[in-house]
Design a protein around this motif. Structure first.
Motif, PDB file in Angstrom:
ATOM      1  N   PRO A  23       4.050   8.959  43.769  1.00  0.00           N
ATOM      2  CA  PRO A  23       3.898   8.949  42.307  1.00  0.00           C
ATOM      3  C   PRO A  23       4.811   9.965  41.620  1.00  0.00           C
ATOM      4  O   PRO A  23       5.378   9.683  40.563  1.00  0.00           O
ATOM      5  CB  PRO A  23       2.424   9.305  42.087  1.00  0.00           C
ATOM      6  N   CYS A  65      -4.963  10.519  42.160  1.00  0.00           N
ATOM      7  CA  CYS A  65      -6.307  10.252  41.617  1.00  0.00           C
ATOM      8  C   CYS A  65      -7.417  10.740  42.542  1.00  0.00           C
ATOM      9  O   CYS A  65      -8.395  11.336  42.084  1.00  0.00           O
ATOM     10  CB  CYS A  65      -6.463   8.764  41.334  1.00  0.00           C
ATOM     11  N   HIS A  70      -9.747  11.927  39.559  1.00  0.00           N
ATOM     12  CA  HIS A  70      -9.623  11.194  38.293  1.00  0.00           C
ATOM     13  C   HIS A  70     -10.816  10.247  38.163  1.00  0.00           C
ATOM     14  O   HIS A  70     -11.419   9.862  39.166  1.00  0.00           O
ATOM     15  CB  HIS A  70      -8.308  10.418  38.295  1.00  0.00           C
ATOM     16  N   CYS A  72     -10.950   7.142  37.622  1.00  0.00           N
ATOM     17  CA  CYS A  72     -10.578   5.737  37.826  1.00  0.00           C
ATOM     18  C   CYS A  72     -11.159   5.287  39.169  1.00  0.00           C
ATOM     19  O   CYS A  72     -11.793   6.060  39.876  1.00  0.00           O
ATOM     20  CB  CYS A  72      -9.056   5.586  37.829  1.00  0.00           C
ATOM     21  N   ARG A  73     -10.902   4.038  39.541  1.00  0.00           N
ATOM     22  CA  ARG A  73     -11.479   3.539  40.800  1.00  0.00           C
ATOM     23  C   ARG A  73     -10.896   4.253  42.025  1.00  0.00           C
ATOM     24  O   ARG A  73     -11.572   4.405  43.030  1.00  0.00           O
ATOM     25  CB  ARG A  73     -11.318   2.033  40.918  1.00  0.00           C
ATOM     26  N   LEU A  74      -9.650   4.710  41.937  1.00  0.00           N
ATOM     27  CA  LEU A  74      -9.063   5.447  43.064  1.00  0.00           C
ATOM     28  C   LEU A  74      -9.685   6.838  43.200  1.00  0.00           C
ATOM     29  O   LEU A  74      -9.885   7.329  44.301  1.00  0.00           O
ATOM     30  CB  LEU A  74      -7.548   5.596  42.876  1.00  0.00           C
ATOM     31  N   TRP A 115      -1.409  10.600  35.862  1.00  0.00           N
ATOM     32  CA  TRP A 115      -2.229  10.231  37.013  1.00  0.00           C
ATOM     33  C   TRP A 115      -1.539   9.148  37.840  1.00  0.00           C
ATOM     34  O   TRP A 115      -0.821   8.306  37.297  1.00  0.00           O
ATOM     35  CB  TRP A 115      -3.601   9.748  36.551  1.00  0.00           C
ATOM     36  N   GLU A 116      -1.795   9.192  39.118  1.00  0.00           N
ATOM     37  CA  GLU A 116      -1.229   8.222  40.062  1.00  0.00           C
ATOM     38  C   GLU A 116      -1.458   6.779  39.591  1.00  0.00           C
ATOM     39  O   GLU A 116      -0.547   5.952  39.653  1.00  0.00           O
ATOM     40  CB  GLU A 116      -1.899   8.453  41.423  1.00  0.00           C
ATOM     41  N   CYS A 117      -2.641   6.481  39.086  1.00  0.00           N
ATOM     42  CA  CYS A 117      -2.945   5.108  38.659  1.00  0.00           C
ATOM     43  C   CYS A 117      -2.140   4.704  37.428  1.00  0.00           C
ATOM     44  O   CYS A 117      -1.865   3.518  37.216  1.00  0.00           O
ATOM     45  CB  CYS A 117      -4.441   4.947  38.393  1.00  0.00           C
ATOM     46  N   GLU A 118      -1.729   5.658  36.616  1.00  0.00           N
ATOM     47  CA  GLU A 118      -0.954   5.368  35.400  1.00  0.00           C
ATOM     48  C   GLU A 118       0.489   5.006  35.716  1.00  0.00           C
ATOM     49  O   GLU A 118       1.138   4.301  34.936  1.00  0.00           O
ATOM     50  CB  GLU A 118      -0.949   6.572  34.464  1.00  0.00           C
ATOM     51  N   ARG A 120       1.710   3.041  37.689  1.00  0.00           N
ATOM     52  CA  ARG A 120       1.931   1.609  37.943  1.00  0.00           C
ATOM     53  C   ARG A 120       2.445   0.883  36.701  1.00  0.00           C
ATOM     54  O   ARG A 120       3.177  -0.085  36.815  1.00  0.00           O
ATOM     55  CB  ARG A 120       0.635   0.972  38.425  1.00  0.00           C
TER      56      ARG A 120
END
Length: 139
Positions: A23, A65, A70, A72-74, A115-118, A120
Motif C-alpha cells: 500500500p 488496516c 481500521h 473496515c472489514r480488513l 488506509w490500506e483499504c482506501e 484500492r
C-alpha cells in the motif's frame, strides 16, 4: 499450540515489513505521478512518517488496516492464535498512532492517514491527497 504452528506463525510474521509495504508503494507511485515530490521515513519526526512533504510541512501515514485496527472489514478481523498476546499489541499500535499524530500536530505538521483499504480506489485517494496537499497548513 504446537511447536510447528508457532514456527509457521513466526516465519509468517517475519515476512511482514514495516517500510515499503505494497500500500505504501502504491501511494508513493500515485503521489509521484501527481507531480508531488517527497522525502521518505524521516527519522527526526515522530513516528517516522511514510511520506514527508517538507515544503508544505505535511506528512502522509500509510496504515495497514489490520495492524492499525481500521474500522473496515480488513481491520475488524481479530487474531485467532494467541489473542492474549496480539490484542494488547494491536491496541498499543493504535495508541502509538494517536500519540504520533498528536506529536506531529504539536510540531505544526499537517497529518493525513491513508488506509490500506482506501488505496484500492486510486481516483478517490488521489482526490483526498490533492486536497490535503494543496490546502494551506494551519499551524
Amino acid at each position: 499450540m504446537s511447536q510447528c504452528c508457532v514456527n509457521q506463525s513466526s516465519a509468517h510474521m517475519r515476512l511482514i515489513r514495516k517500510k515499503n509495504t505494497k500500500p505504501e508503494l502504491d501511494v508513493r507511485r500515485l503521489v509521484h505521478s501527481m507531480g508531488y515530490r517527497y522525502r521518505l521515513h524521516r527519522r527526526d519526526l515522530p513516528g517516522t512518517p511514510d511520506l514527508v512533504f517538507p515544503s508544505c510541512k505535511k506528512v502522509i501515514l500509510v496504515h495497514g488496516c489490520f495492524w492499525h485496527q481500521h474500522d473496515c472489514r480488513l481491520g475488524d478481523r481479530q487474531p485467532k492464535a494467541n489473542p492474549s498476546y496480539w490484542l494488547p499489541k494491536l491496541q498499543r499500535n493504535k495508541d502509538r498512532d494517536a500519540a504520533t499524530e498528536r506529536a506531529l500536530l504539536v510540531l505544526g505538521w499537517g497529518v493525513m492517514v491513508v488506509w490500506e483499504c482506501e488505496v484500492r480506489d486510486k481516483v478517490a485517494v488521489a482526490g483526498r491527497i490533492r486536497r490535503f496537499l494543496d490546502e494551506p497548513n494551519i499551524s
